[in-house]
Design a protein around this motif. Structure first.
Motif, short mmCIF file in Angstrom:
data_model
loop_
_atom_site.label_atom_id
_atom_site.label_comp_id
_atom_site.label_asym_id
_atom_site.label_seq_id
_atom_site.Cartn_x
_atom_site.Cartn_y
_atom_site.Cartn_z
N PHE A 7 1.02 -1.13 -0.06
CA PHE A 7 0.11 0.05 -0.02
C PHE A 7 0.90 1.28 -0.06
CE2 PHE A 7 -4.50 -1.13 1.81
CZ PHE A 7 -4.54 -2.17 0.90
N ASN A 8 0.50 2.19 -0.76
CA ASN A 8 0.96 3.63 -0.74
C ASN A 8 0.22 4.48 -0.06
OD1 ASN A 8 -0.93 4.75 -2.67
ND2 ASN A 8 0.24 3.85 -4.05
N VAL A 9 0.46 5.71 0.27
CA VAL A 9 -0.15 6.69 1.21
C VAL A 9 -1.83 6.80 0.80
CG1 VAL A 9 0.47 8.66 -0.13
CG2 VAL A 9 -0.33 8.80 2.17
N ALA A 10 -1.90 6.89 -0.60
CA ALA A 10 -3.47 7.12 -1.15
C ALA A 10 -4.18 5.87 -0.96
CB ALA A 10 -3.20 7.27 -2.82
N ASP A 11 -3.50 4.59 -1.12
CA ASP A 11 -4.14 3.40 -0.81
C ASP A 11 -4.68 3.19 0.67
OD1 ASP A 11 -3.73 2.42 -3.48
OD2 ASP A 11 -1.86 1.29 -2.91
N TRP A 12 -4.07 3.92 1.57
CA TRP A 12 -4.43 3.64 2.91
C TRP A 12 -5.51 4.61 3.18
CZ3 TRP A 12 -3.36 0.03 5.90
CH2 TRP A 12 -2.29 -0.87 5.99
N PHE A 13 -5.72 5.84 2.43
CA PHE A 13 -7.04 6.60 2.54
C PHE A 13 -8.18 5.83 1.92
CE2 PHE A 13 -4.25 10.41 3.30
CZ PHE A 13 -4.61 11.00 4.05
N SER A 14 -7.77 5.21 0.70
CA SER A 14 -8.85 4.35 0.30
C SER A 14 -9.40 3.43 1.07
CB SER A 14 -8.45 3.85 -1.16
OG SER A 14 -8.16 4.65 -2.14
N PHE A 15 -8.39 2.63 1.90
CA PHE A 15 -8.71 1.42 2.83
C PHE A 15 -9.39 2.09 3.92
CE2 PHE A 15 -7.60 -1.45 6.11
CZ PHE A 15 -7.83 -2.55 5.71
N TYR A 16 -9.14 3.23 4.36
CA TYR A 16 -9.73 3.85 5.55
C TYR A 16 -11.35 3.73 5.23
CZ TYR A 16 -12.15 7.29 8.44
OH TYR A 16 -12.95 7.56 9.47
N ARG A 17 -11.99 3.96 4.19
CA ARG A 17 -13.25 3.97 3.83
C ARG A 17 -13.86 2.62 4.18
NH1 ARG A 17 -11.67 7.04 -0.21
NH2 ARG A 17 -12.07 5.66 -1.89
N ILE A 18 -13.22 1.51 3.61
CA ILE A 18 -13.67 0.20 3.77
C ILE A 18 -13.63 -0.12 5.30
CG2 ILE A 18 -12.94 -2.22 3.42
CD1 ILE A 18 -11.68 -1.01 0.78
N LEU A 19 -12.51 0.22 6.10
CA LEU A 19 -12.29 0.00 7.41
C LEU A 19 -13.49 0.61 8.37
CD1 LEU A 19 -10.49 -1.33 9.33
CD2 LEU A 19 -9.28 0.60 9.73
N ALA A 20 -13.77 2.07 7.94
CA ALA A 20 -14.73 2.77 8.57
C ALA A 20 -16.20 2.20 8.59
CB ALA A 20 -14.80 4.18 7.95
N ALA A 21 -16.37 1.49 7.35
CA ALA A 21 -17.88 0.96 7.20
C ALA A 21 -18.64 0.40 8.30
CB ALA A 21 -17.83 0.13 5.99
N PRO A 22 -17.76 -0.63 9.15
CA PRO A 22 -18.37 -1.32 10.11
C PRO A 22 -18.60 -0.23 11.31
CG PRO A 22 -16.72 -2.60 9.36
CD PRO A 22 -16.64 -1.32 8.85
N PHE A 23 -17.86 0.51 11.62
CA PHE A 23 -18.03 1.58 12.74
C PHE A 23 -19.25 2.46 12.62
CE2 PHE A 23 -13.52 0.29 12.62
CZ PHE A 23 -13.68 -0.09 14.29
N LEU A 24 -19.28 2.97 10.75
CA LEU A 24 -20.49 3.60 10.70
C LEU A 24 -21.93 2.92 10.74
CD1 LEU A 24 -19.02 5.26 7.51
CD2 LEU A 24 -19.60 6.50 9.61
N LEU A 25 -21.92 1.69 10.39
CA LEU A 25 -23.04 0.79 10.71
C LEU A 25 -23.48 0.59 12.14
CD1 LEU A 25 -22.26 -2.15 8.05
CD2 LEU A 25 -24.14 -0.36 7.90
N ALA A 26 -22.45 0.64 13.02
CA ALA A 26 -22.63 0.24 14.21
C ALA A 26 -23.27 1.91 14.94
CB ALA A 26 -21.20 0.10 15.20
N LEU A 27 -22.86 2.89 14.50
CA LEU A 27 -23.57 4.43 14.83
C LEU A 27 -24.90 4.09 14.37
CD1 LEU A 27 -20.40 6.58 14.10
CD2 LEU A 27 -21.45 5.87 16.49
N ILE A 28 -25.11 3.69 13.11
CA ILE A 28 -26.63 3.74 12.87
C ILE A 28 -27.40 2.87 13.69
CG2 ILE A 28 -28.18 2.91 10.84
CD1 ILE A 28 -25.94 3.50 9.05
N TRP A 29 -26.76 1.73 13.99
CA TRP A 29 -27.64 0.73 14.95
C TRP A 29 -27.98 1.73 16.39
CZ3 TRP A 29 -29.51 -4.04 14.78
CH2 TRP A 29 -29.89 -4.75 16.08
N LEU A 30 -26.99 2.39 16.73
CA LEU A 30 -26.79 3.00 17.91
C LEU A 30 -27.73 4.29 18.01
CD1 LEU A 30 -23.37 2.46 19.35
CD2 LEU A 30 -25.40 1.33 20.07
N ASP A 31 -28.09 4.61 16.81
CA ASP A 31 -28.98 5.74 16.49
C ASP A 31 -28.41 6.99 16.90
OD1 ASP A 31 -31.42 6.86 15.62
OD2 ASP A 31 -32.48 7.11 17.54
N LEU A 32 -27.05 7.11 16.47
CA LEU A 32 -26.47 8.21 16.72
C LEU A 32 -26.11 9.13 15.34
CD1 LEU A 32 -23.73 6.67 19.08
CD2 LEU A 32 -25.62 8.12 19.67
#
Length: 196
Positions: A7-32
């Protein structure tokens, strides 16, 4: 695509979006809603950052394009789930139009997987415009309330972009990344080389 050591630096920014998805889904579940909206905004921002870095540092690659597209798709799906959860009345009252607009996208994905075995990563100008309008609409709806003029613009641009992607799939015998649009495809040496 997920060989982290390359991975280069741009790839890590792309990967952040993939990694963030479960946390975002958890926030929906928690109604935040507010926290979800701000973190979704950060995810959308990384899309602009990774593309800029890849071009500026000249580190674009087919792997990076595929990773970027996958991150975009995941973020869009999470954003739509959040929009459905937090703005259920709007979504249900416009469900038929949304399904009609979404059907060509599903068809495009099926054609791409049948031909290339993976999703496209053309990154056309229309695709970039469509992604910006989608993110603006989703974020505006989450922070404030759905705006119908933005909604209709998003639908029209999204359909145009999807139809362009379908045309490009038929123009390219082999998977290709970073095609600006149909006009540029006709002058693309990668496509011409495969045809001769």
């Amino acid at each position: 695509m997920l060989t982290f050591k390359n991975f280069n630096v741009a790839d890590w920014f792309s990967f952040y979006r993939i990694l963030a998805a479960p946390f975002l889904l958890a926030l929906i579940w928690l109604d935040l809603r507010l926290i979800f909206s701000w973190l979704l905004l950060i995810s959308y921002s990384t899309d602009a950052i990774d593309g800029y870095l890849a071009r500026k540092l000249k580190i674009t690659s087919p792997r990076g394009s595929q990773l970027d597209s996958f991150g975009d798709q995941i973020t869009l799906i999470v954003g739509l789930i959040g929009l459905y959860y937090f703005e259920t009345v709007f979504i249900t009252s416009n469900l038929i139009l949304i399904l009609v607009a979404f059907a060509p996208y599903i068809i495009q994905m099926i054609i791409a997987f049948a031909k290339y075995g993976k999703a496209t990563a053309f990154h056309t100008y229309l695709a970039k415009l469509s992604a910006v309008i989608q993110s603006v609409f989703i974020l505006w709806s989450l922070f404030f309330s759905p705006e119908y003029s933005l909604f209709y613009i998003m639908i029209v641009i999204g359909l145009l972009e999807t139809f362009e992607e379908i045309v490009l799939i038929f123009l390219y015998d082999n998977w290709a990344s970073d095609v600006k649009g149909i006009y540029w495809a006709y002058r693309d040496k990668r496509r011409l080389k495969k045809r001769t």
